[in-house]
Design an enzyme around this catalytic site. Structure first.
Site, PDB file in Angstrom:
ATOM      1  N   CYS A 146      33.608  39.010 -26.049  1.00 18.11           N
ATOM      2  CA  CYS A 146      34.830  39.629 -25.547  1.00 18.11           C
ATOM      3  C   CYS A 146      35.945  38.591 -25.546  1.00 18.11           C
ATOM      4  O   CYS A 146      35.684  37.392 -25.397  1.00 18.11           O
ATOM      5  CB  CYS A 146      34.556  40.139 -24.128  1.00 18.11           C
ATOM      6  N   GLY A 147      37.162  39.032 -25.665  1.00 12.32           N
ATOM      7  CA  GLY A 147      38.289  38.109 -25.552  1.00 12.32           C
ATOM      8  C   GLY A 147      38.340  37.424 -24.200  1.00 12.32           C
ATOM      9  O   GLY A 147      38.888  36.335 -24.057  1.00 12.32           O
TER      10      GLY A 147
END
Length: 168
Positions: free
Chosen positions: A45-46
């Protein structure tokens, strides 16, 4: 994913149970008198770099009574596709995570884990569905859900609230 039956009685936070990422039972009764930060986490995930801030909070305040619990979840953009062994290895090798990681769960929908059913239904500010990875719930020393923070709320933004709850 495991299917969970609906909650039948009004549970307390300390009645909850989960399974560690190493497949061992984890009883929330062990968390009595602790401040607990619960986060749905993902490896791809970012927001994955938030692991660093979560571990820093844990290291800094665990002796004062803070416990961070990470629940891997693959419901948002398939950003936690690995099995629990791969997740544990990633967290250790990439971020040197020492806080407890629990088994991979669903946080929304038909198979929502009881911990997340409890957190969402007992949060005074927002009882809606989890919106993305790295949402955070803060639980006080009495087992009350006192805050919900979203993905954009990085761990460092919770430090003053944690210090207040820990009285440090």
């Amino acid at each position: 994913m495991k299917k969970y039956s609906p909650l039948i009685k009004k549970m307390s936070f300390y009645d909850l149970t989960a399974t560690t990422i190493r497949h061992e039972p984890f009883n929330f009764s062990e968390l009595k008198s602790q401040v607990v930060l619960i986060v749905n986490v993902a490896s791809k995930c970012g927001a994955t770099p938030q692991y660093t801030g979560l571990e820093q909070l844990y290291e800094k305040y665990r002796d004062s009574g803070l416990v961070v619990l990470g629940f891997p979840c693959n419901q948002f953009g398939s950003q936690e596709p690995g099995d629990e062994s791969a997740i544990a290895e990633f967290c250790q090798s990439t971020f040197s995570i020492k806080f407890p990681l629990l088994s991979k769960i669903d946080v929304n929908g038909e198979n929502t884990h009881p911990v997340y059913k409890y957190l969402k239904s007992n949060n005074p500010n927002d009882s809606g569905n989890i919106r993305w990875n790295f949402e955070k719930f803060l639980v006080d020393r009495n087992g009350n859900v006192v805050a919900r923070k979203y993905t954009q709320d990085t761990p460092d933004k919770l430090e003053s609230s944690i210090k207040e709850l820990l009285e440090v």
